[in-house]
Scaffold this motif. Structure first.
Motif, PDB file in Angstrom:
ATOM      1  N   UNK A 519       0.840  -1.202   0.000  1.00 42.31           N
ATOM      2  CA  UNK A 519       0.000   0.000   0.000  1.00 42.31           C
ATOM      3  C   UNK A 519       0.877   1.255   0.000  1.00 42.31           C
ATOM      4  N   UNK A 520       2.039   1.141   0.605  1.00 38.12           N
ATOM      5  CA  UNK A 520       2.960   2.279   0.712  1.00 38.12           C
ATOM      6  C   UNK A 520       3.651   2.593  -0.607  1.00 38.12           C
ATOM      7  N   UNK A 521       3.379   1.784  -1.634  1.00 34.09           N
ATOM      8  CA  UNK A 521       3.934   2.062  -2.964  1.00 34.09           C
ATOM      9  C   UNK A 521       3.031   2.990  -3.778  1.00 34.09           C
ATOM     10  N   UNK A 522       1.865   3.277  -3.230  1.00 33.34           N
ATOM     11  CA  UNK A 522       0.932   4.178  -3.924  1.00 33.34           C
ATOM     12  C   UNK A 522       1.360   5.616  -3.641  1.00 33.34           C
ATOM     13  N   UNK A 523       2.433   6.021  -4.266  1.00 32.19           N
ATOM     14  CA  UNK A 523       3.100   7.260  -3.869  1.00 32.19           C
ATOM     15  C   UNK A 523       2.445   8.527  -4.383  1.00 32.19           C
ATOM     16  N   UNK A 524       1.358   8.388  -5.134  1.00 33.53           N
ATOM     17  CA  UNK A 524       0.625   9.578  -5.584  1.00 33.53           C
ATOM     18  C   UNK A 524      -0.536   9.909  -4.650  1.00 33.53           C
ATOM     19  N   UNK A 525      -0.712   9.106  -3.617  1.00 40.28           N
ATOM     20  CA  UNK A 525      -1.819   9.324  -2.684  1.00 40.28           C
ATOM     21  C   UNK A 525      -1.727  10.688  -2.014  1.00 40.28           C
ATOM     22  N   UNK A 526      -2.870  11.394  -2.000  1.00 44.96           N
ATOM     23  CA  UNK A 526      -2.960  12.685  -1.324  1.00 44.96           C
ATOM     24  C   UNK A 526      -3.936  12.645  -0.155  1.00 44.96           C
ATOM     25  N   UNK A 527      -4.891  11.720  -0.210  1.00 41.81           N
ATOM     26  CA  UNK A 527      -5.877  11.613   0.869  1.00 41.81           C
ATOM     27  C   UNK A 527      -6.175  10.143   1.143  1.00 41.81           C
TER      28      UNK A 527
END
Length: 749
Positions: A519-527
């Protein structure tokens, strides 16, 4: 160009720790080349307390940016810089502008919003160059009539002004005036003397009437009277027939509009939402130039007069008392968007398909049971919202709706979607939350998906489930927003972790117990919203989410404040309430990179104390909630949060507040109720922005000497003080004189 940026190493070479600049480097005043060639001065987001008079030595400055410092004054010499055009000093503690500001011969733009300025400079009307003066969010109580002689746009919203001055002036020049969000209750009858006015915003005030003379401002093109207490609008206002293009009247108590409103020949936009209108005046359809009509939140029962507006493009009639749409609806030959949500409609008429220009239809929150099969015929519908109705099925032939980009059908009774859903080859947003869907095929163009509150199949039950489809390439590279809240997710599936461009994910109210490392590879996450689950640990690699702005982990089982959170340098909102956190990291201030954090919620945890030092790292914070813990002392450094507006420390074990609380100059609301306070510091009465104080249920017997002055300007709850108040000891606490034996200790283990 001179750049004075906080948290850099280049200001003083010997400084190894990154820290905000508190004073300007002496090198500036010793270097003639800098003084001669510099055109821009960038010193925003520091802790500068003073600007030296020698600033005028930088004689070629055109642009000065000193936003978000702690300046209390500006030297008059700044007005001697002849080329200076732009001065940005918002977010400081200025009490006034230089009296000689009118002598700054090139100064065009001044932004001094969000300060403590009490009045405009007396000679402001002598300025010949100012085009924009922004003094919003200050503490100005009154303004002089010479304001009408300033040929500029003046913004005074969010102050404490109670009336506009008399307009008996010889040389009116004011073009645009914004005095919204004040307490203005009176407008002078001679306001029509300011004939130069073309734009006037009086919204969010205390006006109960408007002088009829306002109708003689014959060049006025924009007038905002929304959110006041108006019961009527003078008929004379309709005399601005060849100028007025925008009239905003929402949020008043109007029962009717002026009967001669049809005379406003140039009117293009009319808003009168949230009033008590029951209908429209006769000849309303004469408004031939009207393009946008907003009448939501009234008591209108039919649209007969509106259906004659052949050139109107946008109509909003949400939250009225409509039971049917008019038969002559197709007469709206130019209509692009129609919003009739929140009414009592049972049917969308078939003839709506005859409005060939219609692109957007919102009919949410009605009693509609079906979507007409004809919808989309000879139309290019791009947006359809029929959420929260009684729809059980969906048209099987979706070719007529193939151009839809946004489809919202949440909160209905739909148990299946047509297999032909993929013919919607342009669909980007799909909201099917709150239905009875277990499975459907996702269109390959989806970028925003809401499947919350559906009994959807999980991969372990169906290898073609919605979640399994996420692994497909088209979805992995397109989906940016996902809401799968309350879908009984037992875990964050691998397929979710493959949505590489995901920026917003909401998985609240599920049964998730762990955050996988992928889940921590979703580096475009803003919210990220993972609240109301059973998560007990945050992985160390969570720090890789460097674009994260909002994180909600409330209502979980977290026992530690993971140090990985301190590395999220873009984070603005962090909610860790209702967990089991008992301590913050020991070096909280030293390791903390949360320099942009605006809101922090640690309420309903088990904190016994807060870190003592380096709270200045969190200087951007505006809201701090540590209520319902067991904190017994306020850190000495906490007052360095000088931008904080809301502080909630209710239901703790505090015995005192810091004496220098007066430094928290932006504080608007403080709640320290249900503590063990015996006194309040005198400084609490000196906080300029304070409007709400709750100190109820404490042990206070001695009040500050100026407590009555505080009560005069703020709401203060002082009830239920008891000198005998104390906290109950924990069940396993020892009584006086008792000694715990090893045997007792072993039994507790």
């Amino acid at each position: 160009m001179i750049t004075i940026k906080g948290r850099i190493d280049s200001i003083t070479p010997w400084q190894k720790k990154k820290k905000s600049v508190k004073a300007l480097p002496a090198e500036i005043w010793k270097n003639e080349e800098i003084q001669r060639k510099s055109t821009k001065f960038l010193g925003e987001n520091n802790r500068l307390k003073k600007l030296p008079k020698t600033i005028s030595d930088l004689e070629n400055l055109v642009f000065i940016d000193l936003r978000n410092n702690i300046l209390t004054s500006l030297p008059g010499t700044i007005c001697k810089i002849k080329p200076l055009k732009t001065l940005l000093v918002s977010g400081n503690q200025l009490k006034s502008l230089p009296a000689t500001i009118h002598k700054a011969e090139s100064l065009a733009t001044v932004d001094a919003s969000n300060n403590k300025i009490k009045a405009l400079p007396k000679t402001i009307n002598k300025s010949k160059s100012i085009v924009l003066l922004d003094l919003s969010d200050n503490v100005i109580k009154s303004i002089k009539k010479n304001i009408y002689e300033v040929g500029a746009q003046i913004i005074l919203k969010g102050n404490r002004i109670i009336e506009l001055p008399d307009a008996n002036v010889k040389n009116p020049a004011l073009k645009m005036l914004d005095v919204s969000h004040n307490s203005i209750a009176h407008i002078p009858d001679n306001i029509n003397n300011v004939l130069t006015l073309t734009w006037l915003n009086l919204s969010h005030n205390d006006l109960s009437e408007i002088p009829k003379e306002m109708g003689f401002l014959k060049y006025l093109t924009f007038l905002d009277l929304s959110h006041n207490s108006l019961e009527t609008v003078p008929e004379e206002l309709c005399a601005i027939e060849f100028a007025l293009k925008t009239l905003l009247l929402s949020g008043n108590m109007l029962k009717y509009l002026p009967k001669n409103i049809n005379k406003l020949k140039r009117l293009q936009s009319l808003e009168a939402a949230d009033n008590a209108l029951t209908g429209l005046p006769p000849n309303f359809s004469d408004l031939k130039d009207l393009k946008s009509l907003e009448l939501s939140g009234n008591k209108i029962q039919n649209m007969q007069e509106m259906s004659k507006l052949k050139f109107v493009e946008h109509i909003k009639m949400a939250r009225n008392e409509l039971t049917v749409l008019p038969e002559d609806l197709p007469n709206l030959k130019s209509l692009i968007s129609l919003d009739v949500s929140g009414n009592y409609l049972k049917v969308i008429p078939d003839n709506i398909s005859k409005i060939g220009t219609l692109k957007s239809l919102s009919a949410a929150k009605n009693k509609i049971s079906a979507i007409p099969e004809s919808l989309g015929e000879d139309q290019l519908i791009t947006e359809l919202d029929v959420s929260h109705n009684k729809i059980q099925g969906f048209p099987q032939d979706l070719k007529k709706l193939r151009c839809i980009e946004v489809l919202k059908i949440a909160g209905n009774q739909i148990s299946a979607l047509p297999k032909s859903l993929d013919v919607m080859y342009q669909i980007r947003t799909l909201d099917v939350a709150g239905n009875s869907l277990t499975q459907f095929m996702l269109p390959k163009t989806i970028t925003s998906l809401n499947i919350a509150e559906n009994p959807v199949f999980h991969p372990k039950d169906d290898d073609k489930s919605i979640f399994s489809q996420f692994a497909e390439k088209d979805h992995a590279r397109l989906i940016t927003v996902l809401d799968a809240s309350n879908t009984k997710l037992p875990e964050i599936w691998d397929s979710i972790c493959k949505l590489r461009v995901l920026t917003v994910v909401k998985l609240t109210q599920n049964a998730i117990s762990a955050i996988p490392e992928d889940f921590c590879k979703l580096r475009m996450l803003q919210e990220v919203d993972l609240s109301k689950n059973g998560i007990n640990e945050i992985p160390d690699k969570f720090s890789q989410l460097q674009n994260l702005r909002k994180l909600n982990l409330a209502h979980n089982s977290l026992k530690d404040f993971s140090e990985s959170l301190c590395d999220l340098h873009q984070l603005e909102v962090l909610n860790l309430s209702d967990n089991e956190i008992s301590i913050l990291p020991e070096a909280f201030g030293e390791i903390n990179k949360l320099t942009k954090l605006v809101e922090l919620d640690l309420s309903y945890n088990r904190l016994a104390n807060l870190p003592e030092e380096r709270w200045d790292v969190l200087a951007s914070m505006k809201v701090l909630n540590v209520s319902f813990n067991s904190i017994n002392m306020v850190p000495a450094d906490l007052p360095y949060l000088y931008r904080i507006e809301v502080l909630n420390a209710a239901s703790n074990d505090l015995t005192s507040l810091p004496s220098d609380i007066v430094k928290m100059t932006g504080l608007k609301s403080i709640d320290v109720s249900d503590n063990l306070l015996e006194a309040l510091p005198e400084g609490i009465c000196k906080l300029p922005c304070l409007t709400n104080v709750n100190v109820a249920d404490n042990k206070i017997r001695q009040w500050p000497s100026k407590i009555e002055a505080l009560r005069a300007k703020a709401t203060v709850n002082m009830e239920n003080q008891s000198a005998y108040k104390q906290r109950d000891a924990p069940d396993d606490a020892l009584k006086a004189g008792e000694v715990q034996t090893d045997a007792e200790d072993d039994s507790k283990r």
